[in-house]
Design a protein around this motif. Sequence first.
Motif, PDB file in Angstrom:
ATOM      1  N   ILE A 230      -8.474   3.197   2.462  1.00  0.00           N
ATOM      2  CA  ILE A 230      -7.953   2.881   1.022  1.00  0.00           C
ATOM      3  C   ILE A 230      -8.457   2.763   0.461  1.00  0.00           C
ATOM      4  O   ILE A 230      -7.645   2.701  -0.904  1.00  0.00           O
TER       5      ILE A 230
ATOM      6  N   ALA B  20      -1.482   9.422   4.631  1.00  0.00           N
ATOM      7  CA  ALA B  20      -1.202   8.015   4.735  1.00  0.00           C
ATOM      8  C   ALA B  20      -1.631   7.912   6.914  1.00  0.00           C
ATOM      9  O   ALA B  20      -2.132   6.317   6.568  1.00  0.00           O
TER      10      ALA B  20
ATOM     11  N   PHE C  33       1.342   5.584  -0.600  1.00  0.00           N
ATOM     12  CA  PHE C  33       0.409   6.636  -0.202  1.00  0.00           C
ATOM     13  C   PHE C  33       1.256   7.749  -0.946  1.00  0.00           C
ATOM     14  O   PHE C  33       2.654   8.092  -0.369  1.00  0.00           O
TER      15      PHE C  33
ATOM     16  N   VAL D 137       0.821  -1.510   0.236  1.00  0.00           N
ATOM     17  CA  VAL D 137       0.420  -0.120   0.194  1.00  0.00           C
ATOM     18  C   VAL D 137       0.767   1.169  -0.241  1.00  0.00           C
ATOM     19  O   VAL D 137       1.752   1.403   0.850  1.00  0.00           O
TER      20      VAL D 137
ATOM     21  N   ARG E 206      -8.092   4.496  -3.502  1.00  0.00           N
ATOM     22  CA  ARG E 206      -7.454   3.492  -5.046  1.00  0.00           C
ATOM     23  C   ARG E 206      -8.419   3.871  -5.439  1.00  0.00           C
ATOM     24  O   ARG E 206      -7.947   3.728  -6.658  1.00  0.00           O
TER      25      ARG E 206
ATOM     26  N   VAL F 154      -3.857   6.882  -3.646  1.00  0.00           N
ATOM     27  CA  VAL F 154      -3.045   5.334  -3.414  1.00  0.00           C
ATOM     28  C   VAL F 154      -3.426   4.558  -3.803  1.00  0.00           C
ATOM     29  O   VAL F 154      -3.879   4.541  -5.343  1.00  0.00           O
TER      30      VAL F 154
ATOM     31  N   ASP G 123      -5.251   7.675   6.907  1.00  0.00           N
ATOM     32  CA  ASP G 123      -5.869   7.355   6.227  1.00  0.00           C
ATOM     33  C   ASP G 123      -5.768   5.110   7.209  1.00  0.00           C
ATOM     34  O   ASP G 123      -6.983   4.578   7.604  1.00  0.00           O
TER      35      ASP G 123
END
Length: 205
Positions: free
Chosen positions: A110, A97, A91, A89, A114, A119, A100
């Motif tokens: 997240i 970051a 950011f 993952v 995305r 993200v 989230d």
Amino acid sequence: MMGMVGQAFRQQRASDTAAAAGLRVLLWWLGHGLVLAARFSAALRSQITRSLTVEISADDGPARHWDFDGQRRRVATSAGRAEAPDFAVRFGNSGHALRDLVSHDAVDAIMRDRIEGTVRVEGNHLLLMWFRGLFRKVVPIGGADPPRRALPGAYVAHDPAANGVEKIIIEPAVRQLDPQWTGAWNARAKLWIVRGTNGEPLREP
């Protein structure tokens, strides 16, 4: 005017620096907390069934990865990005970051980001829920799970007033369908396995 712009720039830079430091602390805390928990918690070890590498990182620097050993049921962690993580993952920045990761609905946050493109999630997305579940055993980020309790109205004893089936009628066994069941005979005619095992002629497909 230039002074105001310079001051705003310095404030933003200080905010970004603080966010990056905060993210490094959070990742260190979660990383080493998970390593210790895997040593002492049988429940957590039971969930480590695969050997894989997971990474969480931000484009402005902070990064950490975890190496899971499914055979030994252990986990190790290191600062920095992994060479070839199985799941990552990433950011855009540390502030994003932090927002989230500490959110009460981190997985939803997240995944929403995305979709918006802020993200990057690489690998099997189901691992995100598994990974967060491990963290929740270490630190209840987003609040603790609700306490378990018995469902109301549980059926624990026979209730004569219940509107259930009082008895089951068992029909006698038969060797052939009733000739009057035309729908059943039409359905049987389409079952090649039944017709073939009884030696009946089959049409060409």
